[in-house]
Design an enzyme around this catalytic site. Structure first.
Site: not given
Ligand code: UGA
Ligand code: MN
Length: 436
Positions: A262, A345
């Site tokens: 995203d 990270e």
């Molecule tokens: C932030 C950080 O930018 C992420 O790199 C980190 O993984 C995340 O926080 C975290 O630690 O929770 P954020 O925008 O809050 O990102 O989280 P998402 O974009 O919802 O998820 C991060 C990535 O993991 C995305 O590429 C999403 O597609 C993936 N994801 C999310 C999954 O594979 N499974 C899930 O249940 C939720």
């Molecule tokens: Mn995100």
């Protein structure tokens, strides 16, 4: 927190839960020394990722020198146990899982039996309940031109391994479509898409194949015990799977970058990270309270970090704010990304022995934003009331809704949801008038 949260990808975890005190580098060094001391003369150093899962049928292919040499008395019981394990594995694991655990062929890998670590390694991955499936892969770059230049002109560039965690939700396909159209402009890139889902999404297979970018599609579901946690460790199982994929192929040439599905990426980011010698860092826009997170640079050197959430992190950076050279990473056999929300990270960068003076500031000494932590509003998939008798070949709507359903965007129902509003000449029309 269960200690499994800190379990390295490939190493038995013996330390306590107290990660704040944990000195991963020291621990690694100790383990390395221990392994070095115990390794019999002439034996190759072990590459833990390459080992077959001890419960997999590949396990019996493991180098046997450690078992035979000096342990003859244990041979029979060991053989019995091995046979039992093979049978157990065969009857309990699915075909996909068995194939996946043998990814990259672990059979020829050197043995760890000298220090007894091999079995623990498997027990841990079981304890973490991680599964990994290789869904599809396209290694050929089918693009003829990138940024108006023929592909051949880029042949000398190191490959960027762009790791994208993704998960099934209404926004998944649009996010990946948008990202793909950015990546289409980037030469010498391998897109590792790891989906947080049990099985392989065939629609995604087709979609990734069509772009013509070299790709690997993995299914790497978050273990169920972590999914219940609040907050859940998002994208971790996916990134761990990608790290495993890289290690199993012994890829030590190229650049690793974790790019969520995203975020928004400036094309200049790719030329910047491609130069990474060890670890590059740069600011990420739209992070938390300051609208940014990134290194503080003085006289061309990273001296500190600006980020509104510290929590004792030595490396308080966002996942999108760094890139790693694979040759550098290969020096660290216990690369890890723990299931620890917010600390992924930091712990990853600790596990690759990062030092402040090793960091290469990018983006004009960290004055430019080359990546944005954009977030898409999540909404539930829509349900529209539209009689199934009209969703045949008489109009486009049948095919359209079938495809929307596959993408997880919307579905048609005979009984649920608001009635589909179909209009003509500015007036609502009966479904039967238009569709029968
Ligand atoms: C932030 C950080 O930018 C992420 O790199 C980190 O993984 C995340 O926080 C975290 O630690 O929770 P954020 O925008 O809050 O990102 O989280 P998402 O974009 O919802 O998820 C991060 C990535 O993991 C995305 O590429 C999403 O597609 C993936 N994801 C999310 C999954 O594979 N499974 C899930 O249940 C939720
Ligand atoms: Mn995100």
């Amino acid at each position: 927190m269960p200690s499994a949260y800190y379990a390295p990808l490939d190493q038995p975890q013996t330390s306590s839960d107290d990660d704040e005190e944990e000195d991963i580098e020291r621990h690694q060094q100790q383990q390395q020394n221990k392994r070095h001391q115990r390794r019999p003369k002439g034996a190759a150093p072990s590459i833990p990722f390459l080992k077959a899962h001890p419960h997999s049928p590949m396990a019996h292919l493991r180098g046997s020198s450690g078992v035979v040499g000096g342990r003859r008395r244990c041979l029979l019981p060991l053989l019995g146990a091995l046979l039992f394990l093979i049978a157990f594995c065969y009857f309990t694991l699915g075909v996909d899982t068995r194939l996946a655990l043998g990814l990259g062929g672990g059979g020829g890998a050197s043995d760890d039996s000298d220090d007894g670590m091999h079995s623990l390694d498997g027990i841990l991955s079981r304890a973490l309940n991680e599964t990994l499936h290789l869904c599809s892969e396209g290694l050929l770059d089918r693009r003829l031109y990138v940024q108006d230049k023929p592909m051949e002109q880029y042949g000398h560039l190191p490959i960027i391994y762009f790791v994208t965690p993704t998960y099934p939700r209404r926004e998944q396909i649009p996010e990946l479509t948008r990202l793909a159209h950015t990546l289409l402009h980037v030469p010498r890139l391998h897109w590792l898409v790891a989906n947080d889902q049990e099985g392989c999404n065939m629609f995604m297979d087709m979609m990734l194949k069509k772009f013509g970018i070299p790709y690997t599609h993995l299914a790497s579901p978050m273990p169920s015990n972590f999914r219940k946690a609040k907050p859940a460790p998002r994208g971790v199982a996916n990134r761990r799977a990608a790290l495993q994929w890289l290690r199993q192929r012994n890829l030590t040439n190229g650049i690793l970058y974790f790019g969520d599905d995203d975020n928004t990426y400036d094309l200049r980011l790719f030329s910047e990270i491609r130069q990474t010698q060890r670890v590059s860092m740069f600011p990420v826009g739209f992070i938390a309270d300051y609208g940014v997170s990134g290194p503080v640079v003085r006289k061309g050197k990273v001296v500190a970090f600006l980020d509104s959430w510290l929590a004792g992190r030595r490396w308080p950076v966002d996942m999108a704010g760094f890139a790693v050279n694979l040759e550098y990473m290969a020096q660290f056999p216990y690369v890890n990304m723990p299931y620890k929300p917010g600390f992924e990270e930091d712990r990853f960068l600790r596990s690759i022995g990062l030092r402040l003076d090793h960091i290469e500031p990018r983006g004009n000494n960290c004055t430019e934003i080359l990546v944005w932590h954009t977030q898409t509003k999540n909404k539930k998939a829509a349900v529209v009331r539209l009689e199934s008798e009209y969703l045949d070949g008489r109009s486009n709507l049948g095919a359209l809704f079938r495809s929307l359903k596959i993408m997880g965007v919307a579905s048609a129902s005979d009984t649920e949801g608001p009635k589909a509003l179909i209009s003509k000449n500015g007036k609502a029309a009966a479904h039967s008038t238009i569709l029968s």
